[in-house]
Write a protein that holds these residues in place. Sequence first.
Motif, PDB file in Angstrom:
ATOM      1  N   ILE A 308       0.652  -1.241  -0.010  1.00 20.95           N
ATOM      2  CA  ILE A 308      -0.028  -0.123   0.094  1.00 20.95           C
ATOM      3  C   ILE A 308       1.058   1.099  -0.045  1.00 20.95           C
ATOM      4  O   ILE A 308       0.659   2.201  -0.891  1.00 20.95           O
ATOM      5  CB  ILE A 308      -0.865  -0.110   1.111  1.00 20.95           C
ATOM      6  N   ASN A 309       1.793   1.343   0.992  1.00 15.91           N
ATOM      7  CA  ASN A 309       2.514   2.630   1.000  1.00 15.91           C
ATOM      8  C   ASN A 309       3.631   2.617  -0.030  1.00 15.91           C
ATOM      9  O   ASN A 309       3.772   3.895  -0.571  1.00 15.91           O
ATOM     10  CB  ASN A 309       3.527   2.681   2.369  1.00 15.91           C
ATOM     11  N   LYS A 310       4.171   1.637  -0.344  1.00 15.19           N
ATOM     12  CA  LYS A 310       5.267   1.430  -1.462  1.00 15.19           C
ATOM     13  C   LYS A 310       4.390   1.986  -2.865  1.00 15.19           C
ATOM     14  O   LYS A 310       5.002   2.919  -3.506  1.00 15.19           O
ATOM     15  CB  LYS A 310       5.748   0.062  -1.791  1.00 15.19           C
ATOM     16  N   GLN A 311       3.232   1.455  -3.095  1.00 13.93           N
ATOM     17  CA  GLN A 311       2.610   1.875  -4.161  1.00 13.93           C
ATOM     18  C   GLN A 311       2.302   3.362  -4.294  1.00 13.93           C
ATOM     19  O   GLN A 311       2.394   3.978  -5.372  1.00 13.93           O
ATOM     20  CB  GLN A 311       1.221   0.868  -4.364  1.00 13.93           C
ATOM     21  N   ALA A 312       1.761   3.887  -3.206  1.00 11.10           N
ATOM     22  CA  ALA A 312       1.353   5.113  -3.029  1.00 11.10           C
ATOM     23  C   ALA A 312       2.646   6.060  -3.174  1.00 11.10           C
ATOM     24  O   ALA A 312       2.436   7.082  -4.118  1.00 11.10           O
ATOM     25  CB  ALA A 312       0.740   5.401  -1.631  1.00 11.10           C
ATOM     26  N   LEU A 313       3.623   5.878  -2.741  1.00 11.99           N
ATOM     27  CA  LEU A 313       4.964   6.420  -2.930  1.00 11.99           C
ATOM     28  C   LEU A 313       5.303   6.559  -4.416  1.00 11.99           C
ATOM     29  O   LEU A 313       5.627   7.501  -5.012  1.00 11.99           O
ATOM     30  CB  LEU A 313       6.154   5.995  -2.160  1.00 11.99           C
ATOM     31  N   GLU A 314       5.372   5.327  -5.266  1.00 15.44           N
ATOM     32  CA  GLU A 314       5.667   5.091  -6.614  1.00 15.44           C
ATOM     33  C   GLU A 314       4.685   6.074  -7.439  1.00 15.44           C
ATOM     34  O   GLU A 314       4.901   6.448  -8.740  1.00 15.44           O
ATOM     35  CB  GLU A 314       5.622   3.854  -6.832  1.00 15.44           C
ATOM     36  N   LYS A 315       3.263   6.269  -6.864  1.00 17.60           N
ATOM     37  CA  LYS A 315       2.394   7.121  -7.591  1.00 17.60           C
ATOM     38  C   LYS A 315       2.535   8.475  -7.428  1.00 17.60           C
ATOM     39  O   LYS A 315       1.788   9.300  -8.334  1.00 17.60           O
ATOM     40  CB  LYS A 315       1.058   6.531  -7.368  1.00 17.60           C
ATOM     41  N   VAL A 496      12.671   9.248 -11.043  1.00 19.72           N
ATOM     42  CA  VAL A 496      12.712   7.952 -10.460  1.00 19.72           C
ATOM     43  C   VAL A 496      11.447   6.998 -10.966  1.00 19.72           C
ATOM     44  O   VAL A 496      11.798   5.773 -11.127  1.00 19.72           O
ATOM     45  CB  VAL A 496      12.668   8.309  -9.198  1.00 19.72           C
ATOM     46  N   ARG A 497      10.424   7.621 -11.120  1.00 19.88           N
ATOM     47  CA  ARG A 497       9.078   6.896 -11.714  1.00 19.88           C
ATOM     48  C   ARG A 497       9.354   6.265 -12.966  1.00 19.88           C
ATOM     49  O   ARG A 497       8.970   5.129 -13.326  1.00 19.88           O
ATOM     50  CB  ARG A 497       8.036   7.659 -11.511  1.00 19.88           C
ATOM     51  N   GLN A 498       9.915   6.916 -13.857  1.00 20.19           N
ATOM     52  CA  GLN A 498      10.495   6.660 -15.340  1.00 20.19           C
ATOM     53  C   GLN A 498      11.188   5.226 -15.152  1.00 20.19           C
ATOM     54  O   GLN A 498      11.050   4.427 -15.862  1.00 20.19           O
ATOM     55  CB  GLN A 498      11.047   7.563 -15.878  1.00 20.19           C
ATOM     56  N   ILE A 499      12.142   5.297 -14.151  1.00 21.57           N
ATOM     57  CA  ILE A 499      13.105   4.188 -14.184  1.00 21.57           C
ATOM     58  C   ILE A 499      12.576   2.993 -13.422  1.00 21.57           C
ATOM     59  O   ILE A 499      13.502   2.171 -13.132  1.00 21.57           O
ATOM     60  CB  ILE A 499      14.589   4.544 -14.009  1.00 21.57           C
ATOM     61  N   ARG A 500      11.429   3.153 -12.844  1.00 22.73           N
ATOM     62  CA  ARG A 500      10.701   2.252 -12.062  1.00 22.73           C
ATOM     63  C   ARG A 500      11.343   1.639 -10.757  1.00 22.73           C
ATOM     64  O   ARG A 500      11.502   0.686 -10.313  1.00 22.73           O
ATOM     65  CB  ARG A 500      10.341   0.810 -13.037  1.00 22.73           C
ATOM     66  N   LYS A 501      11.548   2.772 -10.104  1.00 22.25           N
ATOM     67  CA  LYS A 501      12.170   2.830  -8.759  1.00 22.25           C
ATOM     68  C   LYS A 501      11.252   3.296  -7.704  1.00 22.25           C
ATOM     69  O   LYS A 501      10.369   4.136  -8.268  1.00 22.25           O
ATOM     70  CB  LYS A 501      13.875   3.036  -8.543  1.00 22.25           C
ATOM     71  N   THR A 502      11.470   3.018  -6.280  1.00 24.97           N
ATOM     72  CA  THR A 502      10.864   3.682  -5.341  1.00 24.97           C
ATOM     73  C   THR A 502      11.467   4.766  -4.895  1.00 24.97           C
ATOM     74  O   THR A 502      12.450   4.652  -4.284  1.00 24.97           O
ATOM     75  CB  THR A 502      10.220   2.509  -4.455  1.00 24.97           C
ATOM     76  N   PRO A 503      10.713   5.985  -4.817  1.00 23.98           N
ATOM     77  CA  PRO A 503      11.129   7.394  -4.229  1.00 23.98           C
ATOM     78  C   PRO A 503      10.959   7.704  -2.657  1.00 23.98           C
ATOM     79  O   PRO A 503       9.814   7.202  -2.460  1.00 23.98           O
ATOM     80  CB  PRO A 503      10.906   8.306  -5.267  1.00 23.98           C
ATOM     81  N   ASP A 664       9.475   3.717   6.662  1.00 28.01           N
ATOM     82  CA  ASP A 664       9.387   2.438   6.646  1.00 28.01           C
ATOM     83  C   ASP A 664       9.829   1.710   5.384  1.00 28.01           C
ATOM     84  O   ASP A 664      10.471   0.530   5.500  1.00 28.01           O
ATOM     85  CB  ASP A 664       8.045   1.992   6.941  1.00 28.01           C
ATOM     86  N   VAL A 665       9.239   1.996   4.159  1.00 30.85           N
ATOM     87  CA  VAL A 665       9.442   1.706   2.874  1.00 30.85           C
ATOM     88  C   VAL A 665      10.846   1.732   2.789  1.00 30.85           C
ATOM     89  O   VAL A 665      11.656   0.807   2.090  1.00 30.85           O
ATOM     90  CB  VAL A 665       8.606   2.483   1.960  1.00 30.85           C
ATOM     91  N   GLY A 666      11.625   2.938   3.020  1.00 34.48           N
ATOM     92  CA  GLY A 666      12.866   3.258   2.632  1.00 34.48           C
ATOM     93  C   GLY A 666      13.949   2.198   3.254  1.00 34.48           C
ATOM     94  O   GLY A 666      14.953   1.927   2.844  1.00 34.48           O
ATOM     95  N   ALA A 667      13.339   2.061   4.472  1.00 36.20           N
ATOM     96  CA  ALA A 667      14.242   1.154   5.384  1.00 36.20           C
ATOM     97  C   ALA A 667      14.339  -0.321   4.880  1.00 36.20           C
ATOM     98  O   ALA A 667      15.348  -0.995   4.898  1.00 36.20           O
ATOM     99  CB  ALA A 667      13.833   1.067   6.798  1.00 36.20           C
TER     100      ALA A 667
END
Length: 735
Positions: A308-315, A496-503, A664-667
């Motif tokens: 949930i949180n990872k997806q939100a950050l990627e969006k 970062v979104r273009q290269i499909r990573k999580t910011p 949390d996601v970054g860790a």
Amino acid sequence: MAEFHLNVDEDGIATITWDVAEKAMNVMSSQGFVELDAHIDTVLGDDNIKGAVITSAKPDFAGGMDLNELSAARVSAGENPAQGIFDNVMQGHRILRKIERGGMDPKTLKGGKPIAAALPGTAAGIGIEVALACHRVFASDRPGPKFGLPEILVGIFPGGGGTVRMLHKVGLVSALQLLSQGKMLSADKAAKAGYLDEVVPADDLISRAKDWVRGASDADIVKPWDKRGFKLPGGHAYHPAGMMNYVGAAAMLHGQTKGAYPAPKALLAVMYEASLVPFDVALEIEARWMTSVMMDPSSAAMIKSLFINKQALEKGANRPAGVPDMRVQKLGVLGAGLMGAGIAHVSAKAGIEVVLIDQSQEAVDKGKAYSETILDKAIARGRSTAKKKAAVLERITATTEYAALKGCDLVVEAVFEDVGVKADVTKLAEAQLGEGAIFATNTSTLPITDLAKASRDAGRFVGIHFFSPVEKMALVEIIKGRDTGDEAVAKALDFVRQIRKTPIVVNDARFFYANRCIVPYMHEGLRMLCEGVNPVLIENAAKQMGMPLGPLQLGDETAIDLAYRIGKATRAAMGDAYQSTGTEEVVEYLYEAGRYGKKTKAGFYDYDEAGKRRGIWPGLAEKFPRAEDQPDVQEVMNRLALSQSFEAVRALEDDVLLDIREGDVGAILGWGFMPWSGGPFSYLDIVGAGEAVRLGEELATKHGATFEPPKLLRDIAAAGDGFYARFGSQSQAAA
């Protein structure tokens, strides 16, 4: 709006089409299950309908359960959440079992209606579980789609019948390998694994499925486990052959997880128990273990952070409002070393035109060759083609000429960690850029505000901290300097979104967020080494609590000479403000001995000629003798866990970290912080703020200020809150 739709053709073949509105991919919800159940009742109850095909109106079949629903399952299940979750899981089993039995007479196994699954594309989780309940599974042969049961990766296991059905289809060894790793497979491999029955041309998918339904006999729709005399492939848990498989499986699984994750243990328990009982009882066992896992706070934390949180950050949850699309058209990369070459590769792979610059043509050619090596490996593994390789390499211009940067809308500098060197290349590059271009520096330790002094416009200067190796690491840390503007942040996020990573986006401070938290973990390991704690105890305690690497092995992987140089530079920069960690002696000892880590095949560990670890270097015991009394393993784990978690809280207090979701996601993605916990803030919520304060005070008395509970943690404990309870609006924004 309806999620499933029923149509019946002139031959009496029903098509049940899955099509969740406003979703790029179907996900199963409570409403969806109700609708599917009703349509199956229609198919089985209407004498004019001969059978059915379940398919999707979208390019893909389904992406699994609605994890937002799963994350909230304990709350939504009512006053008795365990019973509520169990009942919901069993209702799903009943619906899928209804499909599987097809309305046949339970004694004669005749008179049922054939139901086929036609998968136009990717099917994951419940998507595969629905298909496995059908009598035959057809999949499109178009390239790209993947099939599998990846639930284990987000803290649960296949609880919609997938565990029991795969066990009965392929036996323990194959089923455990598939489900414990959670790998998604291509159509051909998925067919060999047992997920699919036929892979057919995309244009013929529905017609082939309908043809099968028309010609299916009573015998064709009876599953092997519903026939008399069925024997589990490989044997059940008390069978002479099966017993050895289960013993080996338990050892293998514990070796992989160190017992830190609830879901893999539940997965094996389901397989063990399900092998001994009739199929319908096995489904009930699966439901009970699924309930147990869903009641464990670890599963909710993993779903929340890793989905949930990872997806939100990627969006773009934290993207500055009002800034238009800033996607990169042409990228400049300064420095063709390992980091710069990796950035160039992932960018070119994402379709971005790249200019790669270094001091010599030899260096940039070597940097471009890095991409070629990666692509060759992908081709050898069947994951790419020569045509795709050529396209990626064509996008990379390797040159020494800064004039080639003209037209770049983003430049990422990835040269040596030296303020002077970075300042020089910043000026050279900006001289070639248009006014609208953004300049980014890739650094792991140097303050962005200081580096921005060399820029013509600090408002268009931003930090982008990649993790090594770039092509493998999912996290990118975006750092706002004191004067960094919204457009620079938006540009970095869109890139970062273009290269499909999580910011994650953080404010400027030495070491930023990720390194700020991982350094105390490494230091605590070294402190214990200095105290005489057995390094084997330190390393194994770290792995037992769920860290991918112990602090000493991590030191070897990241390079001891680098740690030495960073420590030296930090002391020089901070002057009198620098506070000794008490671990400098260890790093200096190894550095002076020429033991720089894995790259020199000598560090905290000894290595063989192939670079494989052989064990802790005996020389450590000579310099740092073992204490006669060794601490309890739980105390070692508490020291390693809280040293990181408390520093994460301090980063939030200091306004370096802006959002606990990013913390949390970054860790987890940045340095592998105990994924089972959901990250440091979720971990403290699981432990409880009050208990964390108590443990911290106890450790602070024995081991110093590292464990002094942060004020924010004390405040949350006093209020009886948790981090997600207090900062709940952030987590809700993710859903």
